[in-house]
Design an enzyme around this catalytic site. Structure first.
Site, PDB file in Angstrom:
ATOM      1  N   HIS A 193       0.870  -1.189   0.000  1.00  0.00           N
ATOM      2  CA  HIS A 193       0.000   0.000   0.000  1.00  0.00           C
ATOM      3  C   HIS A 193       0.897   1.226   0.000  1.00  0.00           C
ATOM      4  O   HIS A 193       1.705   1.383   0.929  1.00  0.00           O
ATOM      5  CB  HIS A 193      -0.880   0.010   1.247  1.00  0.00           C
ATOM      6  CG  HIS A 193      -1.724  -1.216   1.388  1.00  0.00           C
ATOM      7  ND1 HIS A 193      -3.036  -1.256   0.981  1.00  0.00           N
ATOM      8  CD2 HIS A 193      -1.441  -2.463   1.855  1.00  0.00           C
ATOM      9  CE1 HIS A 193      -3.525  -2.475   1.214  1.00  0.00           C
ATOM     10  NE2 HIS A 193      -2.578  -3.223   1.738  1.00  0.00           N
ATOM     11  N   GLU A 250      -7.515 -12.258   6.104  1.00  0.00           N
ATOM     12  CA  GLU A 250      -6.488 -11.699   6.999  1.00  0.00           C
ATOM     13  C   GLU A 250      -7.048 -11.786   8.420  1.00  0.00           C
ATOM     14  O   GLU A 250      -6.495 -12.461   9.268  1.00  0.00           O
ATOM     15  CB  GLU A 250      -6.179 -10.242   6.601  1.00  0.00           C
ATOM     16  CG  GLU A 250      -5.108  -9.573   7.464  1.00  0.00           C
ATOM     17  CD  GLU A 250      -4.904  -8.086   7.120  1.00  0.00           C
ATOM     18  OE1 GLU A 250      -5.797  -7.473   6.506  1.00  0.00           O
ATOM     19  OE2 GLU A 250      -3.834  -7.548   7.497  1.00  0.00           O
TER      20      GLU A 250
HETATM   21  N1  HPA Z   1      -5.353  -4.994   5.489  1.00  0.00           N
HETATM   22  C1  HPA Z   1      -6.410  -4.281   5.133  1.00  0.00           C
HETATM   23  N2  HPA Z   1      -6.333  -3.032   4.723  1.00  0.00           N
HETATM   24  C2  HPA Z   1      -5.145  -2.458   4.653  1.00  0.00           C
HETATM   25  C3  HPA Z   1      -4.012  -3.143   5.012  1.00  0.00           C
HETATM   26  C4  HPA Z   1      -4.112  -4.485   5.436  1.00  0.00           C
HETATM   27  O1  HPA Z   1      -3.138  -5.187   5.788  1.00  0.00           O
HETATM   28  N3  HPA Z   1      -2.977  -2.281   4.844  1.00  0.00           N
HETATM   29  C5  HPA Z   1      -3.500  -1.129   4.372  1.00  0.00           C
HETATM   30  N4  HPA Z   1      -4.815  -1.231   4.268  1.00  0.00           N
HETATM   31 ZN    ZN Z   2      -2.606  -5.091   2.584  1.00  0.00          ZN
END
Ligand code: HPA
Ligand code: ZN
Length: 339
Positions: free
Chosen positions: A20, A201
Site C-alpha cells: 500500500h 487476513e
Molecule cells: N489490510 C487491510 N487493509 C489495509 C491493510 C491491510 O493489511 N494495509 C493497508 N490497508
Molecule cells: Zn494489505
C-alpha cells in the site's frame, strides 16, 4: 542468519505484489511534508510517532494509517511518497512492484483523484527510466465504506483507466464481506480492471470463498485463514490462485502471534503458490527483504524455497508475458550462479 543467506536475499531479483503506497510513508517524510503543507501532526518527533506504531489488530493500525495519509495534499506529495518507495525497491533488487493506492482516503478529504494518480504515476514513470524498476497500479476500494461510494471512485478513475491495471479491496475486513462489493467489482471488470482483494487476513475462510466465487478475484491478498478449510485450500490450488503473504504485517497486527507459527511453510507444502511482501513497510518494521530474512530464519527456509517464492512473485504478477519471462530468466540465472 548467515552473511551468505543475507546477501542471497539482498541480491535475489524479486517482485513485490502486496504494497500500500500510503503504508510506505516513513515518519521522517511525513514530518517533512506536514511542515511544508502547514499541517499539524499530534506527535512531537519521529521517535514519538514510531512509538505509536504498536497495534492490537487491523483496525488499530488503520486508524493511525489514515491519520498519517491525511498530510498528503499536493501532486508533489504523492510523487515524493511514491518515488521514495521506488528507491527502496531499487536498493533491494525489487525489479517490479504492484502498488495499491486508496483513492477514497484522499478524495474524502477534498484531494482530487487526478492529483493522487498523477503524482503516483509520474514517480512510477521516472523510476522505470532512472532506477529500472517497473510498476503497475492497483486501485483499492475501502471496504468500510459503501458500495455506492466505491462506484463513485470507479467513475472518477475512468479518465485515467490506462494508468490502472487492477482493483483491490482493503481496510476493515470483519463485517465487510466481499459480497458487499459484488456489483462494483462486476462493473470494474467490465471496464477492463483485473479483480483482486484482501481476504482471510482477519476474516474467516468464508470471506475467501466469497472473494474467489462472488468477486472472481485473480490473486488473494493475505489469505491466511484459507487454511481453516481444506476444501478451500484444494480449490485455491486447483484454480492456481496465488496468495500475497506479508509476514511482518501478520505479526504486527497479531494475525500470527510469532513468526515461528507462521503458516507460510504449511501453505507451500499444500501446494499453494505464495509470495512474500511488506504490505505497509513504514508501519510494520521492515521492507520486503526484511520480510524474506525474518521468515527464512523463523521457518528455516532453504535457498530453493526463497527462489520459489521469488519465482512466484514474477509468475503471479500482472505483467505482460514478455517482461515476465525476462525477469524470470534474470532470476534463474542468478539462482543457478548462487545456489
Ligand atoms: N489490510 C487491510 N487493509 C489495509 C491493510 C491491510 O493489511 N494495509 C493497508 N490497508
Ligand atoms: Zn494489505
Amino acid at each position: 542468519m548467515t552473511n551468505n543467506m543475507k546477501s542471497f536475499i539482498a541480491q535475489l531479483p524479486k517482485a513485490e505484489l502486496h504494497l500500500h503506497i500510503e503504508g510506505t510513508f516513513e515518519p521522517s517524510l511525513m514530518f517533512e511534508i506536514a511542515k511544508r503543507n502547514g499541517q499539524f501532526i499530534p506527535f512531537d518527533s519521529v521517535e514519538e510517532l514510531e512509538k505509536a506504531y504498536k497495534f492490537d489488530c487491523l483496525q488499530d493500525f488503520l486508524d493511525i494509517y489514515y491519520q498519517g495519509a491525511g498530510v498528503l495534499i499536493h501532486e508533489q506529495d504523492f510523487y515524493d511518497l511514491t518515488y521514495s518507495y521506488l528507491e527502496k525497491c531499487a536498493a533491494q533488487n525489487v525489479r517490479h512492484t504492484e502498488i495499491m493506492f486508496d483513492p477514497q482516503t484522499h478524495t474524502d478529504r477534498g484531494v482530487s483523484f487526478k492529483t493522487v494518480i498523477n503524482g503516483i504515476t509520474r514517480a512510477c514513470d521516472d523510476a522505470r527510466e532512472k532506477l529500472g524498476v517497473s510498476s503497475l497500479l492497483i486501485m483499492s476500494y475501502l471496504r468500510h465504506l459503501s458500495e455506492e461510494e466505491a462506484f463513485v471512485t470507479l467513475e472518477d478513475s475512468l479518465p485515467f483507466k490506462h494508468k490502472i491495471t487492477a482493483i483491490g479491496l482493503d481496510s476493515s475486513e470483519k463485517g465487510n464481506p466481499p459480497s458487499k462489493f459484488k456489483n462494483v467489482f462486476a462493473a470494474s471488470v467490465k471496464e477492463g480492471y483485473i479483480p483482486l482483494a484482501h481476504a482471510g487476513e482477519e476474516g474467516d475462510a468464508d470471506y475467501v470463498w466469497e472473494a474467489i466465487d462472488v468477486l472472481g478475484i485473480k490473486r488473494i491478498d493475505h489469505g491466511n485463514n484459507s487454511l481453516q478449510d481444506d476444501k478451500l485450500v484444494e480449490e485455491i490450488v486447483k484454480r492456481d490462485l496465488a496468495l500475497t503473504v506479508c509476514p511482518l504485517s501478520n505479526t504486527a497486527l497479531q494475525v500470527v502471534k510469532d513468526l515461528k507459527d507462521h503458516p507460510l511453510k504449511t501453505m507451500m507444502e499444500k501446494g499453494m503458490n505464495v509470495t512474500i511482501n511488506s504490505d505497509d513497510p513504514a508501519y510494520f518494521g521492515g521492507q520486503v527483504n526484511k520480510n524474506y530474512e525474518e521468515i527464512q530464519e523463523a521457518l528455516g527456509l532453504s535457498k530453493e524455497d526463497l527462489y520459489n517464492l521469488a519465482k512466484n512473485s514474477f509468475q503471479y504478477s500482472l505483467l505482460d508475458n514478455v517482461l515476465k519471462q525476462q525477469y524470470l530468466k534474470e532470476l534463474e540465472t542468478f539462482y543457478l550462479a548462487n545456489k
